[in-house]
Design a protein around this motif. Sequence first.
Motif, mmCIF file in Angstrom:
data_model
loop_
_atom_site.group_PDB
_atom_site.id
_atom_site.type_symbol
_atom_site.label_atom_id
_atom_site.label_comp_id
_atom_site.label_asym_id
_atom_site.label_seq_id
_atom_site.Cartn_x
_atom_site.Cartn_y
_atom_site.Cartn_z
ATOM 1 N N ARG A 1 9.470 9.387 0.110
ATOM 2 C CA ARG A 1 10.678 9.385 0.952
ATOM 3 C C ARG A 1 10.854 8.030 1.630
ATOM 4 O O ARG A 1 11.957 7.488 1.677
ATOM 5 N N LYS A 2 9.766 7.475 2.160
ATOM 6 C CA LYS A 2 9.840 6.162 2.813
ATOM 7 C C LYS A 2 10.162 5.070 1.795
ATOM 8 O O LYS A 2 10.913 4.146 2.080
ATOM 9 N N MET A 3 9.603 5.183 0.600
ATOM 10 C CA MET A 3 9.907 4.207 -0.453
ATOM 11 C C MET A 3 11.380 4.278 -0.816
ATOM 12 O O MET A 3 12.023 3.245 -1.004
ATOM 13 N N LYS A 4 11.905 5.484 -0.911
ATOM 14 C CA LYS A 4 13.323 5.642 -1.232
ATOM 15 C C LYS A 4 14.172 4.921 -0.183
ATOM 16 O O LYS A 4 15.091 4.186 -0.516
ATOM 17 N N THR B 1 3.568 13.178 0.324
ATOM 18 C CA THR B 1 4.999 13.504 0.282
ATOM 19 C C THR B 1 5.855 12.548 1.101
ATOM 20 O O THR B 1 6.998 12.288 0.741
ATOM 21 N N TYR B 2 5.334 12.042 2.191
ATOM 22 C CA TYR B 2 6.155 11.151 3.020
ATOM 23 C C TYR B 2 6.339 9.769 2.381
ATOM 24 O O TYR B 2 7.326 9.104 2.643
ATOM 25 N N LYS C 1 0.865 -1.188 0.000
ATOM 26 C CA LYS C 1 0.000 0.000 0.000
ATOM 27 C C LYS C 1 0.898 1.234 0.000
ATOM 28 O O LYS C 1 1.616 1.478 0.979
ATOM 29 N N GLN C 2 0.864 1.992 -1.083
ATOM 30 C CA GLN C 2 1.675 3.199 -1.203
ATOM 31 C C GLN C 2 0.875 4.259 -1.956
ATOM 32 O O GLN C 2 0.353 3.988 -3.032
#
Length: 153
Positions: A135-138, A131-132, A125-126
């Motif tokens: 960044r978390k995926m990165k 915006t966060y 789930k993305q």
Amino acid sequence: MEKNLKKNKIIKELIESVPIIQSVKDIILSDDSSKKTNSATDSTEEKHTIIDLCSGKGYLSMFLSEILPPEKVRKCLLLDKAWAIASPETKELKPHHINWDHMYGEIGSDQTYFDTWPIPLYTSKQDLKRTYNPRKMKQHIFEKKTMRDPSFY
């Protein structure tokens, strides 16, 4: 009538996916980085991870799982804001979630669809507009790429 509509939907999805399928297939098959390592004792092959952004129900990844060689691809990761959070606590899907029976549903008493995909399919789930999340995926997906996991995005 409903069965015919589902058949037409799958055909539509396949037609839309064909150029991408061919491009991914060309890249994966032409990539030499998945050759065995130099060590005579280490037979671990490097494999790709395919990340399917805004995957929807996952038709593209399902087609790729059936078409690509499993010896070159480790997994397909399907990202979409409508997937439920994959955890043991998720007992039932809400109306706004994508039904994932075609990914994780049971086939009889001792097997699930997950076990049948030649290349494993994982959902996440993305919401790419938050915006966060990018960044978390990165941090959790893209920066974990190593030479032993050459990934195609």
